[in-house]
Scaffold this motif. Structure first.
Motif: not given
Length: 178
Positions: A52-55, A60-63, A79-82
């Motif tokens: 999911t992180e890779s997708l 373009g999201y920082h995950v 973006e560092n937000q849980y």
């Protein structure tokens, strides 16, 4: 009793397959998860979170996908937000087990049953990763809609796909097709 033979055979095959697969999966979970000395989720759950992180990073999201320190889950941060967490129930294995049990219960030829089970499981798994990614982005953008999205919309996606696969199976490949 002869009149209901197909129903009885279906139920026996369904519950036998389901019981065997759930037993194997539970054994895997007992040997893969860790609670004492620090939490560690099952490797399949961690894999789903990292995929999911890779997708999301592809779009373009920082995950970040991080093992939760206080529970059996992997936290997803955008973006560092849980934003969301991936727990054992999110890895699609329970849904895949249910799917396969139904396919076996309504079996066709051995080759068709095995191939449809494998490709269907892969499809469900892939849809699930996309679903979690989509859910994570929507919760990040619309946190006030989290309950609606998580409890209604996203189960409908995964179960809708499973139902569609079942309909295709019964109508095209099973021995019960018309």
């Amino acid at each position: 009793m002869k009149k209901h033979k197909n129903i009885v055979v279906f139920l026996i095959k369904f519950f036998a397959t389901y019981f065997i697969l759930v037993t194997i999966y539970n054994f895997y979970l007992q040997n893969s998860q860790q609670k004492e000395g620090g939490f560690k989720t099952a490797s399949i759950t961690t894999l789903v979170a990292h995929q999911t992180e890779s997708l999301l990073e592809f779009f373009g999201y920082h995950v970040d996908a991080l093992q939760h320190k206080k529970e059996l889950s992997v936290k997803l941060l955008i973006e560092n937000q849980y934003t969301a967490r991936v727990i054992e129930g999110c890895n699609s294995i329970s849904v895949i087990i249910l799917f396969i049990a139904f396919i076996v219960a309504f079996s066709g030829s051995i080759k068709a049953t095995v191939l449809f089970s494998l490709f269907g499981a892969l499809f469900i798994y892939t849809i699930n990763v996309v679903r979690i990614a989509f859910l994570t982005v929507l919760i990040y953008k619309y946190p006030e809609r989290q309950e609606f999205l998580h409890n209604l919309v996203f189960p409908a996606i995964i179960y809708g796909c499973v139902f569609l696969l079942w309909v295709i199976w019964v109508n095209k490949f099973s021995n019960y097709k018309k």
